[in-house]
Design an enzyme around this catalytic site. Sequence first.
Site, mmCIF file in Angstrom:
data_model
loop_
_atom_site.group_PDB
_atom_site.id
_atom_site.type_symbol
_atom_site.label_atom_id
_atom_site.label_comp_id
_atom_site.label_asym_id
_atom_site.label_seq_id
_atom_site.Cartn_x
_atom_site.Cartn_y
_atom_site.Cartn_z
ATOM 1 N N HIS A 5 -5.143 11.946 40.033
ATOM 2 C CA HIS A 5 -5.769 11.406 38.955
ATOM 3 C C HIS A 5 -5.733 12.173 37.722
ATOM 4 C CE1 HIS A 5 -7.407 7.905 41.396
ATOM 5 N NE2 HIS A 5 -6.285 7.793 41.032
ATOM 6 N N HIS A 59 1.311 8.855 42.880
ATOM 7 C CA HIS A 59 0.632 9.496 43.931
ATOM 8 C C HIS A 59 1.755 9.557 44.917
ATOM 9 C CE1 HIS A 59 -3.356 8.955 42.367
ATOM 10 N NE2 HIS A 59 -3.186 7.461 42.508
ATOM 11 N N HIS A 118 1.868 3.473 38.647
ATOM 12 C CA HIS A 118 0.550 4.471 39.016
ATOM 13 C C HIS A 118 0.797 4.984 40.560
ATOM 14 C CE1 HIS A 118 -3.896 5.832 39.080
ATOM 15 N NE2 HIS A 118 -3.640 5.541 40.105
ATOM 16 N N GLU A 119 0.939 4.032 41.465
ATOM 17 C CA GLU A 119 0.982 4.519 42.871
ATOM 18 C C GLU A 119 2.243 5.372 43.150
ATOM 19 O OE1 GLU A 119 -1.337 4.184 44.884
ATOM 20 O OE2 GLU A 119 -2.750 2.893 43.560
HETATM 21 N N1 TQI Z 1 -6.717 2.445 44.430
HETATM 22 C C1 TQI Z 1 -6.841 3.924 44.241
HETATM 23 C C2 TQI Z 1 -5.844 4.429 43.439
HETATM 24 O O1 TQI Z 1 -4.567 4.361 43.658
HETATM 25 C C3 TQI Z 1 -6.887 4.700 45.817
HETATM 26 C C4 TQI Z 1 -7.229 5.795 45.531
HETATM 27 C C5 TQI Z 1 -8.751 6.420 45.237
HETATM 28 C C6 TQI Z 1 -6.405 6.934 45.423
HETATM 29 N N2 TQI Z 1 -8.669 7.823 44.747
HETATM 30 C C7 TQI Z 1 -7.460 8.285 45.273
HETATM 31 C C8 TQI Z 1 -5.241 7.304 45.530
HETATM 32 C C9 TQI Z 1 -7.005 9.617 45.205
HETATM 33 C C10 TQI Z 1 -4.684 8.552 45.491
HETATM 34 C C11 TQI Z 1 -5.618 9.646 45.342
HETATM 35 O O2 TQI Z 1 -6.201 5.160 42.289
HETATM 36 S S1 TQI Z 1 -7.014 1.313 43.352
HETATM 37 C C12 TQI Z 1 -5.699 2.029 39.743
HETATM 38 C C13 TQI Z 1 -6.182 2.318 38.563
HETATM 39 C C14 TQI Z 1 -6.001 1.469 41.815
HETATM 40 C C15 TQI Z 1 -6.355 1.734 40.680
HETATM 41 O O3 TQI Z 1 -6.627 0.246 44.009
HETATM 42 O O4 TQI Z 1 -8.290 1.419 42.901
HETATM 43 C C16 TQI Z 1 -4.097 1.512 39.748
HETATM 44 C C17 TQI Z 1 -4.402 1.256 42.158
HETATM 45 F F1 TQI Z 1 -7.430 2.602 38.317
HETATM 46 F F2 TQI Z 1 -5.565 3.522 37.972
HETATM 47 F F3 TQI Z 1 -5.895 1.421 37.470
HETATM 48 C C18 TQI Z 1 -3.765 1.236 41.113
HETATM 49 CL CL1 TQI Z 1 -3.258 1.513 38.466
HETATM 50 ZN ZN ZN Z 2 -5.034 6.259 41.772
#
Ligand code: TQI
Ligand code: ZN
Length: 172
Positions: free
Chosen positions: A139, A133, A129-130
């Site tokens: 998303h 990004h 996921h990261e």
């Molecule tokens: N971290 C958020 C995420 O990576 C951070 C974030 C929020 C973000 N809004 C964003 C990053 C917009 C970039 C752009 O989404 S988290 C998941 C999920 C997270 C969440 O720690 O909440 C995953 C990290 F929700 F998809 F499961 C990894 Cl896989």
């Molecule tokens: Zn994310």
Amino acid sequence: LYSYFDGAPTWPPAKTQLKYAITATSAVQIDIARLRVVFERAFARWSAVTTLAFEETESVPEADITIGFYRGSHGDEGDFDGPLGTLAHAFSPTDGRFHLDAAEAWVAEGDVADASSDEAVDLESVAVHEIGHLLGLGHSLAPEAIMYPTLRTRTKKVELTTDDVEGIQSLY
Ligand code: TQI
Ligand code: ZN
Ligand code: CA
Ligand code: ZN
């Protein structure tokens, strides 16, 4: 459906080889050899569907992407918060920072998730996921997509869906 960051930033088209360094691991109890395997597999899922290639480097100055585990406040605007809540964050292109909350009950390749822990989080799922990004995807509205903003604990979700593939292929 997939989305981008504002302005749809990407890595430069001429830069198809991105190097990553795993730089900060002392805060977490997973050995480096196993971290390497997990991150390599996560990057491979994205390189398989794009013209991008990823290579690990031990040289931080040469790295386009830096990966590290941190606790609490660690010098950027996204403080970590202990188990669950925020798991990790990554910045949009071409920043390259990818930070993980060292306080999570991370499960890596070969671990048997502690059956008593409802808080276990699959490291590869979060990494896939990261990396989305890091490459410029925001998303997705498609619940099955890797880029959908929800992940159940104790769940492994690592296979890119058609939505993720169409999103990244529209950028690279
Ligand atoms: N971290 C958020 C995420 O990576 C951070 C974030 C929020 C973000 N809004 C964003 C990053 C917009 C970039 C752009 O989404 S988290 C998941 C999920 C997270 C969440 O720690 O909440 C995953 C990290 F929700 F998809 F499961 C990894 Cl896989
Ligand atoms: Zn994310
Ligand atoms: Ca957390
Ligand atoms: Zn951070």
